[in-house]
Design an enzyme around this catalytic site. Structure first.
Site, mmCIF file in Angstrom:
data_model
loop_
_atom_site.group_PDB
_atom_site.id
_atom_site.type_symbol
_atom_site.label_atom_id
_atom_site.label_comp_id
_atom_site.label_asym_id
_atom_site.label_seq_id
_atom_site.Cartn_x
_atom_site.Cartn_y
_atom_site.Cartn_z
ATOM 1 N N ARG A 1 -0.795 -3.702 0.200
ATOM 2 C CA ARG A 1 -1.397 -3.867 1.228
ATOM 3 C C ARG A 1 -2.506 -5.039 1.316
ATOM 4 O O ARG A 1 -3.634 -4.948 1.585
ATOM 5 C CB ARG A 1 -2.208 -2.619 1.342
ATOM 6 C CG ARG A 1 -1.440 -1.316 1.840
ATOM 7 C CD ARG A 1 -0.259 -1.371 2.855
ATOM 8 N NE ARG A 1 0.728 -0.342 2.654
ATOM 9 C CZ ARG A 1 1.816 -0.487 2.088
ATOM 10 N NH1 ARG A 1 2.121 -1.915 1.652
ATOM 11 N NH2 ARG A 1 2.666 0.247 2.010
ATOM 12 N N SER B 1 -3.896 4.980 7.105
ATOM 13 C CA SER B 1 -4.364 5.341 5.702
ATOM 14 C C SER B 1 -5.977 4.608 5.699
ATOM 15 O O SER B 1 -5.919 3.519 5.645
ATOM 16 C CB SER B 1 -3.453 4.861 4.581
ATOM 17 O OG SER B 1 -2.240 5.493 4.898
ATOM 18 N N GLU C 1 -8.109 1.087 2.231
ATOM 19 C CA GLU C 1 -7.039 0.253 2.860
ATOM 20 C C GLU C 1 -7.316 -0.380 3.915
ATOM 21 O O GLU C 1 -7.175 -1.578 4.095
ATOM 22 C CB GLU C 1 -5.655 1.160 2.748
ATOM 23 C CG GLU C 1 -4.604 0.409 3.702
ATOM 24 C CD GLU C 1 -3.381 1.190 3.704
ATOM 25 O OE1 GLU C 1 -2.964 1.775 2.595
ATOM 26 O OE2 GLU C 1 -2.433 1.003 4.444
HETATM 27 C C1 LIG Z 1 -1.035 5.461 13.281
HETATM 28 C C2 LIG Z 1 -1.156 4.281 12.146
HETATM 29 C C3 LIG Z 1 -0.223 4.433 11.300
HETATM 30 C C4 LIG Z 1 -0.234 3.391 10.321
HETATM 31 N N1 LIG Z 1 0.827 3.165 9.351
HETATM 32 C C5 LIG Z 1 0.880 2.288 8.335
HETATM 33 C C6 LIG Z 1 1.811 2.302 7.535
HETATM 34 O O1 LIG Z 1 2.759 3.040 7.630
HETATM 35 N N2 LIG Z 1 1.709 1.149 6.503
HETATM 36 C C7 LIG Z 1 0.843 0.191 6.706
HETATM 37 O O2 LIG Z 1 0.855 -0.949 6.027
HETATM 38 N N3 LIG Z 1 -0.018 0.060 7.698
HETATM 39 C C8 LIG Z 1 -0.109 1.045 8.526
HETATM 40 N N4 LIG Z 1 -1.053 1.156 9.448
HETATM 41 C C9 LIG Z 1 -2.143 0.374 9.601
HETATM 42 C C10 LIG Z 1 -2.202 -1.145 10.274
HETATM 43 O O3 LIG Z 1 -1.085 -0.892 11.491
HETATM 44 C C11 LIG Z 1 -1.627 -2.190 9.382
HETATM 45 O O4 LIG Z 1 -2.346 -2.773 8.342
HETATM 46 C C12 LIG Z 1 -1.152 -3.495 10.557
HETATM 47 O O5 LIG Z 1 -0.286 -4.300 9.522
HETATM 48 C C13 LIG Z 1 -2.356 -4.223 10.904
HETATM 49 O O6 LIG Z 1 -2.137 -5.120 11.948
HETATM 50 P P1 LIG Z 1 -2.820 -5.425 13.084
HETATM 51 O O7 LIG Z 1 -2.299 -6.265 13.809
HETATM 52 O O8 LIG Z 1 -3.612 -4.151 13.920
HETATM 53 O O9 LIG Z 1 -4.161 -6.274 12.186
HETATM 54 P P2 LIG Z 1 -5.632 -5.872 12.335
HETATM 55 O O10 LIG Z 1 -6.112 -4.727 12.133
HETATM 56 O O11 LIG Z 1 -6.109 -6.608 13.693
HETATM 57 O O12 LIG Z 1 -6.385 -7.022 11.234
HETATM 58 C C14 LIG Z 1 -5.879 -6.622 9.960
HETATM 59 C C15 LIG Z 1 -6.319 -7.954 9.070
HETATM 60 O O13 LIG Z 1 -5.381 -8.878 9.350
HETATM 61 C C16 LIG Z 1 -6.022 -10.013 9.987
HETATM 62 N N5 LIG Z 1 -5.465 -10.699 10.963
HETATM 63 C C17 LIG Z 1 -4.835 -9.994 11.968
HETATM 64 N N6 LIG Z 1 -4.032 -11.054 12.672
HETATM 65 C C18 LIG Z 1 -4.152 -12.103 12.233
HETATM 66 C C19 LIG Z 1 -3.581 -13.501 12.517
HETATM 67 N N7 LIG Z 1 -3.127 -13.722 13.172
HETATM 68 N N8 LIG Z 1 -4.134 -14.475 11.646
HETATM 69 C C20 LIG Z 1 -4.951 -14.353 10.413
HETATM 70 N N9 LIG Z 1 -5.437 -13.177 10.334
HETATM 71 C C21 LIG Z 1 -5.073 -12.124 10.963
HETATM 72 C C22 LIG Z 1 -7.462 -9.532 10.247
HETATM 73 O O14 LIG Z 1 -8.508 -10.466 10.022
HETATM 74 C C23 LIG Z 1 -7.760 -8.291 9.259
HETATM 75 O O15 LIG Z 1 -8.305 -8.930 8.063
HETATM 76 C C24 LIG Z 1 -1.268 2.249 10.461
HETATM 77 C C25 LIG Z 1 -2.282 2.289 11.507
HETATM 78 C C26 LIG Z 1 -2.044 3.075 12.467
HETATM 79 C C27 LIG Z 1 -3.234 3.456 13.665
#
Ligand SMILES: Cc1cc2nc3c(=O)[nH]c(=O)nc-3n(C[C@H](O)[C@H](O)[C@H](O)COP(=O)(O)OP(=O)(O)OC[C@H]3O[C@@H](n4cnc5c(N)ncnc54)[C@H](O)[C@@H]3O)c2cc1C
Length: 297
Positions: free
Chosen positions: A173, A221, A291
């Site tokens: 992660r 998580s 996380e």
């Molecule tokens: C219902 C639910 C289930 C989930 N299940 C999982 C799972 O099974 N496994 C898992 O790993 N995660 C899970 N997650 C968490 C989440 O979806 C992941 O961590 C996902 O990868 C985050 O992506 P995001 O686009 O929403 O990033 P954000 O939450 O918007 O950002 C996360 C980080 O990435 C950075 N970031 C985002 N986009 C960019 C970019 N283009 N360039 C540089 N930095 C960037 C941000 O600055 C931040 O530090 C879950 C979340 C939910 C709500």
């Protein structure tokens, strides 16, 4: 320097004082001073250059599905991607190139439709490709990191930088990405049979809807699993499953999820995080590590 005026003159349409609760799956978060959704590479580069020249911090936002934004919001520029960054291409029989703004479930299904297998374990990750790369999104069955061949980024001056596989470092992660804006990634998958891949996708989705509160406002998580242990089990044993602070509660369905069930503030979630951390530490001696990412002021 009137940097928001500069952004307006550059035609990137900044929103002022944009509530970040509109851009996070928690539906929590105070305002961004300026919020830009760059739909082209030129817009992204111009936004970065203007912020850099003004000495203004830039926060990169994906789908906001791993973020707790504090109630005071984020100072400076919040930069998200759309438009040109929502493309998925297949440049070779085992290759897929995905823009950062592509949603992970959409990427996995597009790959399945093109007979490419490997990403099925992350079909239920609701975020965008950019966020998935930064977080090395994954499940017990697999993560995105091992499939990544190269990542395209923009440096602070808006200069394009391609990061090859050899310079990428994916951990549980986390990764060494995120300091620069991630634009897209090239992934190498394996050939498979479309119907078989789709069957795995469907079973992954069913499993998730049985075990996780996916229809509530949450960020997945809350804590990482400590080596050899499960955070959810530890929280459940501490008796905090279902515990409420303000508008936030430990999910009655999955104890490692915190839900915003009634207009929660970030401060409610943080109070719950502190309570869980202290209780689990007192009972097991284990210090849980977050996380979800906590940002803003
Ligand atoms: C219902 C639910 C289930 C989930 N299940 C999982 C799972 O099974 N496994 C898992 O790993 N995660 C899970 N997650 C968490 C989440 O979806 C992941 O961590 C996902 O990868 C985050 O992506 P995001 O686009 O929403 O990033 P954000 O939450 O918007 O950002 C996360 C980080 O990435 C950075 N970031 C985002 N986009 C960019 C970019 N283009 N360039 C540089 N930095 C960037 C941000 O600055 C931040 O530090 C879950 C979340 C939910 C709500």
């Amino acid at each position: 320097m009137d940097w928001i005026g500069e952004l307006e003159r550059a035609g990137v349409g900044p929103l002022r004082d944009e509530p970040l609760s509109r851009h996070t799956s928690f539906k929590i978060g105070g305002p961004a001073d300026a919020f830009v959704t760059a739909t082209t590479r030129a817009q992204a580069a111009a936004s970065l250059r203007i912020a850099k020249a003004a000495g203004v911090p830039v926060f990169f936002l994906g789908w906001g599905s791993n973020l707790l934004v504090r109630d005071g919001g984020i100072r400076g520029l919040v930069l998200a991607l759309g438009g040109d960054f929502e493309r998925v291409d297949f440049p070779g029989p085992e290759l897929v190139r995905a823009g950062s703004a592509v949603r992970v479930p959409q990427l996995v299904v597009s790959c399945a439709e093109n007979g490419l297998t490997g990403l099925e374990p992350i079909v239920g990750v609701p975020g965008c490709v950019g966020g998935a790369l930064v977080m090395n999104a994954g499940t017990r069955e697999g993560e995105i990191g091992p499939f990544v061949e190269e990542v395209e980024t923009l440096g602070p001056e808006g200069d394009p930088v391609v990061v090859p596989r050899s310079a990428l470092d994916f951990k549980y992660r986390s990764s060494n990405l995120g300091k620069s804006l991630v634009l897209s990634a090239l992934l190498r998958l394996k050939r498979g049979v479309k119907a078989d891949i789709m069957a795995v996708v469907a079973s992954q989705q069913q499993k998730r809807s049985r075990t996780q509160p996916i229809h509530t406002f949450n960020v997945g998580s809350t804590f990482k699993n400590p080596p050899g242990l499960y955070a959810a089990q530890m929280i459940e044993r501490s008796g905090l499953k279902g515990h409420v602070v303000g508008g936030a509660r430990v999910s009655p369905m999955h104890a490692n999820f915190i839900e915003n069930f009634a207009g929660a503030k970030a401060s409610d979630v943080l109070a719950l995080v502190d309570l869980i951390s202290e209780r689990v530490r007192a009972e097991s001696g284990v210090k849980l590590e977050l996380e979800m990412r906590v940002v803003g002021e």
